[in-house]
Design an enzyme around this catalytic site. Structure first.
Site, PDB file in Angstrom:
ATOM      1  N   GLU A 144       0.979  -1.129   0.020  1.00  0.00           N
ATOM      2  CA  GLU A 144       0.153   0.077  -0.137  1.00  0.00           C
ATOM      3  C   GLU A 144       0.967   1.163   0.074  1.00  0.00           C
ATOM      4  O   GLU A 144       2.068   1.434   0.803  1.00  0.00           O
ATOM      5  CB  GLU A 144      -1.116   0.176   1.155  1.00  0.00           C
ATOM      6  N   GLY A 277       3.248   2.031  10.892  1.00  0.00           N
ATOM      7  CA  GLY A 277       3.150   1.436  12.333  1.00  0.00           C
ATOM      8  C   GLY A 277       2.676  -0.183  12.066  1.00  0.00           C
ATOM      9  O   GLY A 277       3.274  -0.908  12.780  1.00  0.00           O
ATOM     10  N   MET A 279       0.352  -2.684   8.649  1.00  0.00           N
ATOM     11  CA  MET A 279      -0.217  -2.613   7.695  1.00  0.00           C
ATOM     12  C   MET A 279      -1.251  -3.778   7.347  1.00  0.00           C
ATOM     13  O   MET A 279      -0.893  -4.957   7.828  1.00  0.00           O
ATOM     14  CB  MET A 279       0.820  -2.860   6.377  1.00  0.00           C
ATOM     15  N   HIS A 313      -7.071  -1.326  15.051  1.00  0.00           N
ATOM     16  CA  HIS A 313      -7.217  -0.626  13.780  1.00  0.00           C
ATOM     17  C   HIS A 313      -6.836  -1.590  12.534  1.00  0.00           C
ATOM     18  O   HIS A 313      -7.711  -1.565  11.648  1.00  0.00           O
ATOM     19  CB  HIS A 313      -6.186   0.537  13.824  1.00  0.00           C
ATOM     20  N   GLU A 314      -5.880  -2.320  12.529  1.00  0.00           N
ATOM     21  CA  GLU A 314      -5.766  -3.196  11.437  1.00  0.00           C
ATOM     22  C   GLU A 314      -6.808  -4.179  11.268  1.00  0.00           C
ATOM     23  O   GLU A 314      -7.123  -4.545   9.935  1.00  0.00           O
ATOM     24  CB  GLU A 314      -4.331  -3.923  11.694  1.00  0.00           C
ATOM     25  N   HIS A 317      -9.656  -3.001   9.246  1.00  0.00           N
ATOM     26  CA  HIS A 317      -9.573  -2.916   8.000  1.00  0.00           C
ATOM     27  C   HIS A 317     -10.058  -4.302   7.274  1.00  0.00           C
ATOM     28  O   HIS A 317     -10.436  -4.439   6.205  1.00  0.00           O
ATOM     29  CB  HIS A 317      -8.168  -2.455   7.721  1.00  0.00           C
TER      30      HIS A 317
HETATM   31  N1  BES Z   1      -3.027   1.029   5.908  1.00  0.00           N
HETATM   32  C1  BES Z   1      -2.247   1.732   6.959  1.00  0.00           C
HETATM   33  C2  BES Z   1      -0.580   1.648   6.525  1.00  0.00           C
HETATM   34  C3  BES Z   1      -0.305   2.487   5.613  1.00  0.00           C
HETATM   35  C4  BES Z   1       0.320   3.715   6.047  1.00  0.00           C
HETATM   36  C5  BES Z   1       0.097   2.092   4.240  1.00  0.00           C
HETATM   37  C6  BES Z   1       0.532   4.726   5.090  1.00  0.00           C
HETATM   38  C7  BES Z   1       0.541   3.247   3.375  1.00  0.00           C
HETATM   39  C8  BES Z   1       0.809   4.306   3.871  1.00  0.00           C
HETATM   40  C9  BES Z   1      -2.499   1.401   8.335  1.00  0.00           C
HETATM   41  O1  BES Z   1      -3.720   0.577   8.517  1.00  0.00           O
HETATM   42  C10 BES Z   1      -2.175   2.369   9.365  1.00  0.00           C
HETATM   43  O2  BES Z   1      -3.190   3.086   9.276  1.00  0.00           O
HETATM   44  N2  BES Z   1      -1.330   2.211  10.100  1.00  0.00           N
HETATM   45  C11 BES Z   1      -1.146   3.305  11.047  1.00  0.00           C
HETATM   46  C12 BES Z   1      -1.447   2.750  12.440  1.00  0.00           C
HETATM   47  C13 BES Z   1      -2.614   2.959  12.842  1.00  0.00           C
HETATM   48  C14 BES Z   1      -3.016   2.560  14.222  1.00  0.00           C
HETATM   49  C15 BES Z   1      -3.045   4.618  12.903  1.00  0.00           C
HETATM   50  C16 BES Z   1       0.436   3.514  11.150  1.00  0.00           C
HETATM   51  O3  BES Z   1       1.005   2.739  10.275  1.00  0.00           O
HETATM   52  O4  BES Z   1       0.824   4.527  11.719  1.00  0.00           O
HETATM   53 ZN    ZN Z   2      -5.197   1.937   8.556  1.00  0.00          ZN
END
Ligand code: BES
Ligand code: ZN
Length: 888
Positions: A144, A277, A279, A313-314, A317
């Site tokens: 992603e 953080g 994925m 959070h994950e 999704h």
């Molecule tokens: N889908 C994201 C990961 C992501 C972030 C992919 C940026 C591509 C670009 C994942 O679900 C996510 O949001 N991760 C967060 C943690 C969340 C608890 C806010 C993160 O990585 O900080």
């Molecule tokens: Zn997310």
């Protein structure tokens, strides 16, 4: 048609043409971990639905070794070879050109390719770890938003959903994981081939593969789903907490969405090098170690909460994003805003004592902060090129997104909201949706014109400040766009106004649809406020945006402000409302709409505050106010620091340094933050105590004298005492860093180093961050929290190292953090100019917006500094606040 023409036809397009639609991928990958390379073949069943001589799909950084397409029907089969295979590097597409138009119907494309296991934490990459003292590589994917194309040629857009049948050829002694369980394994000497079950239809950005050495812990959810947490060999005990959260959360979501989890297993893996953080890959969620592993002896309460929230959070999704996927990146917020909001729902249900919904206000505040910039963007944002997607994983998509969902949830009611979500998930399962689709379902279920209401929040940037004034027989409301620059924006919103007055027993609501509204306090049944409200409105506090569920700010007139102050002192307001009054006033102060003296006088009404969330916000604000005062009126700095020390000492003394048996999660979090801010403010007895405890800790990392929650404070004290001529404290911290096995401990040390006031030492620290001892994923811990005294050095360092930095971090979203952390703390017009000038030839799509935002912040600080200098009431107020008689 010639080759060059074919290229031109498809160049510069933001989306792939739709004349061929992928249905099923059969993907075989062979990674070579020692040589950091991989080879692969992909067979894609496609439906040719339009006349075309071309197949156009995504590919990047791959060498294509062969390509063909075959068609088969009952009586014949034919294999066609392209007359030309072209890659368009800047558009990351691969073009197969055939001599004649391809037959309509189903065909199978076969492409062979090879690539490099890169060190950029995206595509198919390598991460490193130690095993028995030996450095090893693992192979990991991160796709992603748009990097599946770096692993295999594919239709790399969320709306091209297909099934995936994955096969991996790996060394026999390694663990290899993918989205689905293994159905068959073949051993051939030292190589094993793993055949994974075919997945349900899904988007390419959710495909995942991990190959390395791992141990795991396992549990089973109520519906039979096998859940595992994979971590480094020997560390499985650190996986138990996340495992427990995952199992419970899966059960909860299954109930909440009324749709079962769609895969037979769920794996969660800790990856030592990870760009974000975590994925949410379907069935194979990857995490950075700090977001998955929890160690009883060395993790803080904040670390624990982070793990729970990230896992929740994950997993959200898996429904919101994986089962129902946004149609295009413009609707990314549907994914991220929702997952963020739902994760709080889960955390609240699992850990009610965390009062997580009051902590949600941190999300809202950060959303409000970013969205108060002229350089903000609407939640639904145009995305024209893959390189622009990275930047929208920001506080608007996540935090404003989650906050407007919360606002709508509170407007429609929990029950109706849940029902609508469940029917939305059911309706769009295994398919794609747009923002509008969600609104339609909510509108149908609720009978409320949701689309009209919400368009004003998602299609335009910004939000309103609602000004409220009390007149003899009426309340006056007025909305205008809130901007931190202090200027007036043009926006107008449909604002769900909620009001409590005098008590929380009854609440009044109305929708502010126009610029202003005048509510008469009149007859019962005729207007919102009846006769029975008259007396209360005349004499009692009035609080708008009850419990802060709305995404807007409120500015009260002087009379109402004074009443709210006494209500805070009289402990009549809820935690969320106290937080809201504080933060709204702070934002107004930053925008120069409220003098700092008035704000500090409001802060004084929080002197008996005990709640974690409110104190934590006061702490965050104090850091910023101290910096502004240092720039504006340095002669007042010592006194302002003393005001905050006095404010925080009250609860810091109550909590002390030692964990008490039976104390709560929030006490532990609060203790850490209080001691750290006191350390930063140079509080003497905090310093002395910290140094004593630190000395013991240095000899014994398991001493109960320095529990994890208090360590950051001690590290800050140590670093504040370091200068170029006396580095021993720095060296002690490096020792802790080097000896730490836990990523959270390493991060804690890194985040303390740059707080050192000696610029020469700051430079030493920044250079250390670029050394091979710090993983490139971790540099940001070190950049945040840099001292004010070191900011000029940091800026010079950024310029001097820009080429190296942009080469190393330039291709993802992490590079933007270098700019925001180093540029935003400045507070002069000259610096804003200097930064623009430096980047005038160095900007590019993935940093452009962050750069503009950071420069805007510098200008906002600069205005604020000027305004503080003009605040004549500031010196007398400070004197009054510090006078022993406490005359306020
Ligand atoms: N889908 C994201 C990961 C992501 C972030 C992919 C940026 C591509 C670009 C994942 O679900 C996510 O949001 N991760 C967060 C943690 C969340 C608890 C806010 C993160 O990585 O900080
Ligand atoms: Zn997310």
């Amino acid at each position: 048609m010639s080759g060059t023409q074919s290229v031109d036809l498809f160049k510069g397009q933001s989306r792939l043409p739709k004349f061929a639609v992928p249905k099923r991928y059969d993907l075989r990958l062979t990674p070579d971990l020692a040589a950091c390379k991989f080879t692969g073949t992909v067979c894609v069943v496609v439906d040719i639905v339009g006349d075309t001589k071309f197949l156009v799909l995504n590919a990047a950084d791959l060498v294509v070794t062969e390509g063909s397409v075959s068609f088969r029907n009952q009586d014949s089969s034919q294999e066609l070879h392209p007359i030309e295979i072209t890659t368009v590097v800047e558009d990351e597409i691969l073009l197969l050109q055939f001599e004649k138009a391809l037959p309509l119907g189903e065909g199978t494309i076969r492409i062979g390719f090879s690539g490099i296991l890169n060190d950029q934490m995206k595509g198919f990459y390598r991460s490193t770890y130690e095993y028995n003292g030996e450095k090893k590589n693992m192979a990991v994917t991160q796709f992603e938003p748009a990097d599946a194309r770096r692993c295999f040629p594919c239709w790399d857009e969320p709306a091209f959903k297909a099934t995936f049948k994955i096969t991996l050829e790996v060394p026999h002694d390694l663990v290899a994981l993918s989205n689905m369980p293994v159905v068959e394994e073949k051993l051939n000497g030292l190589v094993k081939t793993l055949f994974f079950e075919e997945s349900p239809i899904m988007s390419t950005y959710l495909v995942a593969v991990v190959v390395g050495l791992f141990d795991y812990v396992e549990d089973t959810a109520s519906d039979g789903t096998k859940v595992r947490v994979y971590c480094q060999v020997g560390k499985t005990s650190q996986g138990n907490f996340a495992l427990d959260v995952a199992v419970k959360t899966l059960d909860l979501y299954t109930r909440y969405f009324s749709v079962p989890y769609s895969l037979p297993k769920l794996d969660m893996v800790a990856i030592p090098d990870f760009f974000a953080g975590a994925m949410e890959n379907y069935g194979l969620v990857t995490y950075r170690e700090t977001a998955l592993l929890y160690d009883d002896r060395h993790s803080t309460a904040a670390n624990k909460q982070r793990v729970a929230v990230v896992v929740a959070h994950e997993l959200a999704h898996q429904w919101f994003g994986n089962l129902v996927t946004m149609e295009w990146w413009t609707h990314l917020w549907l994914n991220e805003g929702f997952a963020t909001w739902v994760s709080y729902l889960a955390a609240d249900s699992l850990f009610p004592e965390w009062k997580i919904w009051t902590q949600f206000l941190d999300e809202t505040t950060e959303g409000l902060r970013l969205d108060a910039l002229e350089e903000s963007h609407p939640i639904e944002v145009d995305v024209n090129h893959a390189s622009e997607i990275d930047e929208i994983f920001d506080d608007i998509s996540y935090r404003k997104g989650a906050s407007v969902i919360r606002m709508l949830h509170s407007y429609l009611g929990a029950e109706c909201f849940q029902r609508s979500l469940a029917s939305y998930i059911k309706k769009y399962a295994c398919s794609n949706a747009k923002t509008e689709d969600l609104w339609s379902v909510l509108e149908e279920e609720s009978g409320v014109p949701v689309k009209m209401l919400m368009n004003s929040w998602t299609k335009q940037k910004g939000y309103p400040v609602v000004t409220v004034k009390i007149k003899e027989n009426s309340l006056e409301f007025e909305q205008s766009q809130f901007l931190s620059s202090g200027s007036n924006g043009e926006g107008q919103w449909m604002v769900p106004i909620t009001i409590c007055h005098g008590s929380y027993e009854s609440q009044k609501n109305f929708l502010l649809k126009t610029t202003s509204e005048n509510l008469q306090i009149g007859e019962v049944g005729v207007s919102l406020f009846g006769k029975e409200d008259h007396d209360k409105l005349e004499n009692h506090w009035i609080k708008l945006n009850v419990d802060q569920t709305g995404f807007y700010r409120v500015k009260y007139d002087d009379v109402l402000t004074a009443r709210l102050r006494s209500a805070i002192e009289g402990k009549q307001l809820s935690v969320a409302d106290r937080f809201g009054i504080l933060d709204d006033s702070y934002a107004l102060c930053m925008a120069c709409k409220l003098p700092l003296s008035s704000f500090l006088s409001l802060v004084d009404s929080f002197r008996e505050e005990l709640e974690y969330t409110v104190l934590s916000q006061l702490i965050a604000i104090s850091y910023k106010v101290v910096r502004i005062v240092a720039d504006a009126t340095p002669e007042l700095l010592g006194d302002v620091k003393q005001i905050f020390i006095n404010l925080f000492q009250f609860s810091a003394e109550k909590l002390g340094w030692d964990q008490r048996s039976g104390e709560g999660h929030l006490d532990a979090m609060l203790r850490g933050e209080l001691l750290t801010v006191l350390a930063e403010l140079g509080h003497d007895s905090t310093r002395d105590e910290a140094l004593k405890r630190f000395a013991v800790f240095l000899d014994d990392r398991n001493t109960p004298l320095l529990p994890p929650d208090t360590r950051k404070a001690a590290y800050v004290v140590v670093m504040r005492g370091v200068d170029a001529s006396n580095r021993s404290g720095y060296e002690s911290l490096l020792r802790i860093y080097r000896e730490a096995d836990l990523s959270q401990e390493k991060g804690r040390v890194l985040s303390s180093l740059a707080c050192c006031p000696d610029p020469q030492m700051v430079l030493v620290v920044l250079n250390f961050l670029l050394s091979s001892e710090v993983r490139s994923q971790d540099v940001f811990y070190g950049l945040a929290g840099g001292s004010r005294e070191g900011r000029e050095t940091a800026w010079q360092w950024l310029k001097d190292n820009w080429e190296h930095i942009s080469k190393t971090w330039g291709s993802g979203f992490l590079i933007a953090r270098f700019i925001s952390s180093i540029v935003s703390p400045f507070s002069s017009e000259e610096k804003a100019e200097e930064v623009s000038e430096f980047f005038s030839t160095r900007s590019r799509p993935n940093i452009a917006r962050t750069l503009r935002q950071s420069i805007e912040r510098v200008r906002i600080n600069s205005n604020w500094v000027r305004h503080v200098r003009l605040d004549d009431s500031l010196p007398p107020l400070i004197n009054a606040l510090l006078s022993p008689t406490g005359k306020r």
